[in-house]
Scaffold this motif. Structure first.
Motif, short mmCIF file in Angstrom:
data_model
loop_
_atom_site.label_atom_id
_atom_site.label_comp_id
_atom_site.label_asym_id
_atom_site.label_seq_id
_atom_site.Cartn_x
_atom_site.Cartn_y
_atom_site.Cartn_z
N GLY A 1 12.65 -8.50 -18.43
CA GLY A 1 13.36 -7.54 -19.26
C GLY A 1 14.37 -6.76 -18.44
N LEU A 2 15.02 -5.79 -19.07
CA LEU A 2 16.03 -4.96 -18.41
C LEU A 2 15.53 -3.52 -18.37
CD1 LEU A 2 19.29 -6.28 -20.13
CD2 LEU A 2 18.35 -6.97 -17.92
N MET A 3 15.70 -2.87 -17.24
CA MET A 3 15.22 -1.51 -17.05
C MET A 3 16.35 -0.62 -16.56
SD MET A 3 11.96 -0.31 -14.72
CE MET A 3 10.75 -1.08 -15.81
N THR A 4 16.35 0.64 -16.98
CA THR A 4 17.32 1.62 -16.51
C THR A 4 16.76 2.32 -15.26
OG1 THR A 4 16.36 3.21 -18.07
CG2 THR A 4 18.32 2.00 -18.79
N PRO A 5 17.61 3.03 -14.51
CA PRO A 5 17.15 3.63 -13.25
C PRO A 5 16.04 4.67 -13.38
CG PRO A 5 19.54 3.51 -13.30
CD PRO A 5 19.06 3.16 -14.67
N ASP A 6 15.82 5.19 -14.59
CA ASP A 6 14.73 6.15 -14.76
C ASP A 6 13.39 5.48 -15.03
OD1 ASP A 6 15.23 5.23 -17.30
OD2 ASP A 6 15.68 7.19 -18.17
N GLY A 7 13.38 4.13 -14.93
CA GLY A 7 12.13 3.40 -15.11
C GLY A 7 11.80 3.08 -16.55
N LYS A 8 12.77 3.24 -17.45
CA LYS A 8 12.54 2.94 -18.87
C LYS A 8 13.17 1.60 -19.24
CE LYS A 8 12.41 7.85 -20.11
NZ LYS A 8 13.04 8.94 -20.92
N TRP A 9 12.62 0.97 -20.24
CA TRP A 9 13.11 -0.35 -20.64
C TRP A 9 14.37 -0.25 -21.48
CZ3 TRP A 9 11.51 -4.26 -18.05
CH2 TRP A 9 10.21 -4.29 -17.54
N LYS A 10 15.40 -0.93 -21.03
CA LYS A 10 16.62 -1.11 -21.81
C LYS A 10 16.43 -2.26 -22.79
CE LYS A 10 21.17 -0.48 -22.50
NZ LYS A 10 21.76 0.79 -22.94
N LEU A 11 15.79 -3.32 -22.31
CA LEU A 11 15.42 -4.46 -23.14
C LEU A 11 13.98 -4.81 -22.77
CD1 LEU A 11 16.08 -6.80 -25.11
CD2 LEU A 11 16.85 -8.11 -23.11
N ASP A 12 13.09 -4.73 -23.76
CA ASP A 12 11.68 -4.99 -23.49
C ASP A 12 11.47 -6.40 -22.93
OD1 ASP A 12 10.83 -2.49 -24.33
OD2 ASP A 12 10.60 -3.12 -26.42
N PRO A 13 10.51 -6.56 -22.02
CA PRO A 13 10.23 -7.89 -21.47
C PRO A 13 9.89 -8.88 -22.57
CG PRO A 13 9.11 -6.19 -20.22
CD PRO A 13 9.67 -5.51 -21.43
N SER A 14 10.41 -10.09 -22.42
CA SER A 14 10.23 -11.13 -23.43
C SER A 14 9.78 -12.42 -22.78
CB SER A 14 11.53 -11.36 -24.20
OG SER A 14 11.45 -12.51 -25.02
N ALA A 15 8.84 -13.11 -23.43
CA ALA A 15 8.39 -14.41 -22.94
C ALA A 15 9.45 -15.48 -23.14
CB ALA A 15 7.10 -14.82 -23.65
N LYS A 16 10.47 -15.19 -23.98
CA LYS A 16 11.56 -16.15 -24.21
C LYS A 16 12.50 -16.22 -23.01
CE LYS A 16 11.59 -15.47 -29.23
NZ LYS A 16 12.42 -15.06 -30.40
N ILE A 17 12.47 -15.17 -22.20
CA ILE A 17 13.35 -15.11 -21.02
C ILE A 17 12.54 -15.53 -19.80
CG2 ILE A 17 14.84 -13.66 -19.61
CD1 ILE A 17 15.10 -11.79 -22.03
N HIS A 18 12.89 -16.68 -19.20
CA HIS A 18 12.12 -17.21 -18.09
C HIS A 18 12.70 -16.83 -16.73
CE1 HIS A 18 9.17 -19.96 -20.15
NE2 HIS A 18 9.92 -19.54 -21.15
N SER A 19 13.86 -16.24 -16.71
CA SER A 19 14.40 -15.61 -15.51
C SER A 19 15.71 -14.94 -15.89
CB SER A 19 14.62 -16.61 -14.37
OG SER A 19 15.72 -17.45 -14.64
N ILE A 20 16.12 -13.97 -15.08
CA ILE A 20 17.41 -13.30 -15.24
C ILE A 20 18.19 -13.53 -13.96
CG2 ILE A 20 18.58 -11.08 -15.49
CD1 ILE A 20 16.21 -10.12 -17.15
N LYS A 21 19.38 -14.13 -14.05
CA LYS A 21 20.14 -14.51 -12.88
C LYS A 21 21.23 -13.52 -12.53
CE LYS A 21 17.78 -18.19 -12.12
NZ LYS A 21 16.88 -18.24 -10.98
N ASP A 22 22.07 -13.17 -13.46
CA ASP A 22 23.20 -12.26 -13.22
C ASP A 22 23.27 -11.24 -14.34
OD1 ASP A 22 23.95 -13.57 -10.94
OD2 ASP A 22 25.49 -14.79 -11.89
N ILE A 23 23.78 -10.04 -14.01
CA ILE A 23 23.99 -8.97 -14.99
C ILE A 23 25.39 -8.42 -14.79
CG2 ILE A 23 23.18 -6.77 -15.91
CD1 ILE A 23 20.48 -7.33 -14.60
N SER A 24 26.17 -8.32 -15.87
CA SER A 24 27.54 -7.78 -15.75
C SER A 24 28.11 -7.50 -17.13
CB SER A 24 28.44 -8.79 -15.02
OG SER A 24 29.71 -8.24 -14.78
#
Length: 576
Positions: free
Chosen positions: A223-246
């Motif tokens: 999933g995606l998290m903001t610097p305060d430790g909160k989820w921007k995008l909740d973790p999902s089993a559909k996502i098997h890895s995250i490579k790049d963010i931009s």
């Protein structure tokens, strides 16, 4: 292939863009500099590696491995100042450099020393990285790792926690003892933290972090998290890895190991139809590959913006407004972010992915007098140890004194009876990071140092369906109540200059304790009131280390026990 080196990209734009990058116009030619418009500054003038140029300056390597500073303002290359043994790059307005035998300094593009990296809380700075992001660099002291800015101001004090990332706008620091990953801003203020037992960092960009979540059943989600430790995008089993963010998007991998693109809400923007997919040009363009072995540059509409395919491609760190396509003959073509070809003034056959000089620099300054003083050498002892000391007292003294000298102490067993057959020594070692050295100390006992008891103890052995009891003799060895024949300290270092200074300081000290009996260039024996002193300097040849052995013994002809217990001066890893 050349494509291997060029598939190396940033996921976000940098505030510093290099003015020129190194290139070759022929595989056998020299290095030159070319800018983002394809204009050549120097054409093959440099035989050895050169760094990218920024703020009007760059470094070039000499035949003996040193670095020389040059200005791009000159029509022909003219060296500025004297050589450096290590040099980074002008990613920011300063570059870290090290002159032979000196401390790390930060210099301006004209070679002026702006900052000398000396100490933090009394601990010498022993390592520094390039200023990779936001004008920040990682440093290391014997206390741990920290962060400084281009003025040398400490943003994060060196501590036991390890600073493992410096990213766009944030600092990531892992505290191994508390098992947490901390998110800090560029002022060093903590914004949030997560547990490293459950979560791990995998990617960053655009103010969010890709986080891997380990479930109790062994499955993983991303999933995606903001610097305060909160989820921007909740973790999902559909996502098997995250490579790049931009740019509000991220590249993800599905269960079939294919790549696609989602936005921060989890909506699929590009279906996972690609064998390879990465952001290039600061996230404005994608480098993609589908069912064949060729790469192409595409936009969000999945259009090939160049109109052809390549053997490889990408954009370079701090030069990410330019696309490079690799042809089958391993030459390069340049394009802007809209896919228009940049007509270079020369043929380009080589573009190095690594063009930032030494990304990790180590201080070469060692206060050898302070180091020798820390060993507490008297006419009859070293580090509180002497030739009249019984094993129990020696163990206690070594366990008390070794941790005071440096990091990673390897201490002797707690009790004399813990030593068994074959052990004729009590030894320990420590990493003297502050001095770019390692040290081991050991006491050597006579061959008849052991007594033993024979005890009969019942042992129960089990083999599946049956078990049996056997009485076997258990030999318990221990040290007699005797004193050692010799006491030895070995000091190891990569740096021959440091080793020579340590040797010279120790030689002056032991020669004051008595009359010389044997003196060679690298081997000195002195007869003193406390015993025979022998000092040996073994320079690195096939071995990696230079070793200085200082021995205090009851006999004049004692040999060196040059066992490698020391760990070496590993300090900090380069930021990727």
């Amino acid at each position: 292939m050349a494509s291997v080196a060029i598939i190396l990209m940033l996921t976000s734009c940098s505030s510093d863009q290099m003015e020129y990058i190194p290139y070759k116009s022929s595989s056998n030619g020299g290095w030159g500099l070319i800018d983002a418009k394809g204009k050549v500054k120097f054409e093959g003038e440099f035989e050895n590696s050169i760094t990218a140029a920024n703020h009007g300056a760059f470094f070039a390597k000499t035949n003996d491995g040193k670095w020389i500073l040059y200005s791009v303002k000159d029509k022909t290359p003219k060296a500025i100042g004297t050589p450096y043994s290590q040099a980074g790059a002008f990613i920011a307005e300063v570059a870290p450099v090290v002159k032979p035998g000196e401390k790390i300094t930060l210099i301006s593009p004209d070679g002026e020393v702006k900052v000398t990296l000396d100490k933090v809380d009394g601990n010498p700075i022993i390592a520094c990285t390039n200023f990779l992001h936001n004008g920040l660099a990682r440093i290391a002291t014997s206390a741990g790792e920290g962060v400084i800015n281009t003025s040398g101001d400490v943003i994060v004090k060196p501590a036991e926690n390890i600073v493992n990332q410096l990213i766009d706008g944030y600092i990531l620091s892992s505290d191994n003892e508390k098992k947490v990953l901390k998110f800090l801003n560029t002022d060093g203020k903590e914004l949030g933290q997560i547990s490293t037992e459950k979560y791990s960092f995998v990617a960053d960009g655009d103010g969010v972090f890709g986080i891997k979540v380990e479930s109790e059943d062994g499955s993983t989600r991303y999933g995606l998290m903001t610097p305060d430790g909160k989820w921007k995008l909740d973790p999902s089993a559909k996502i098997h890895s995250i490579k790049d963010i931009s740019n509000g998007k991220f590249i993800y991998e599905d269960s079939d190991s294919r790549y696609g693109v989602m936005d921060f809400s989890g909506e699929v923007i590009i279906q996972p139809n690609y064998e390879y997919l990465r952001f290039v040009c600061g996230g404005k363009v994608y480098l993609a590959k589908q069912h064949d072995d060729e790469y192409f540059f595409m936009n969000e509409k999945e259009e090939n913006i160049v109109g052809r395919k390549f053997e490889g491609g990408g954009s370079l760190p701090y030069f990410d407004d330019v696309l490079f396509g690799v042809l089958s003959d391993e030459s390069f073509l340049m394009y802007n972010k809209k896919g228009k070809e940049i007509e270079a003034q020369t043929r380009i056959t080589t573009v190095p992915g690594d063009n930032l000089g030494d990304e990790l620099l180590r201080s070469e300054f060692v206060d050898t007098e302070a180091m020798v003083a820390s060993l507490d050498i008297t006419d009859s002892s070293m580090m509180g140890l002497n030739l009249n000391m019984k094993p129990e007292a020696a163990i206690k003294t070594m366990r008390a004194n070794l941790p005071k000298l440096g990091e990673y102490p390897n201490l002797p067993n707690e009790k004399a009876e813990d030593y068994y057959s074959g052990d004729e020594e009590i030894y320990g070692d420590v990493d003297l990071s502050t001095y770019n050295c390692s040290l081991n100390v050991h006491l050597v006992y006579p061959a008849s140092f052991r007594d033993y008891d024979i005890k009969y103890e019942e042992k129960v052995y089990s083999y599946g369906d049956y078990s049996y009891t056997s009485e076997v003799p258990v030999y318990k060895y221990y040290f007699k109540n005797i004193s050692p024949e010799s006491l030895q300290i070995n000091i190891t270092t990569y740096n021959e200059g440091v080793a020579q200074k340590v040797f010279n300081n120790l030689k002056s000290k032991i020669k004051s304790y008595g009359a010389e009996t044997v003196v060679n260039q690298n081997d000195v024996t002195v007869k003193g009131n406390g015993g025979f002193w022998r000092l040996i300097f073994k320079k690195a040849e096939e071995e990696r280390y230079n070793t200085i052995s200082l021995i205090l013994s009851k006999k004049a002809d004692v040999e060196s026990h040059d066992k490698e217990y020391a760990r070496g001066d590993v300090v900090v890893e380069a930021v990727e």
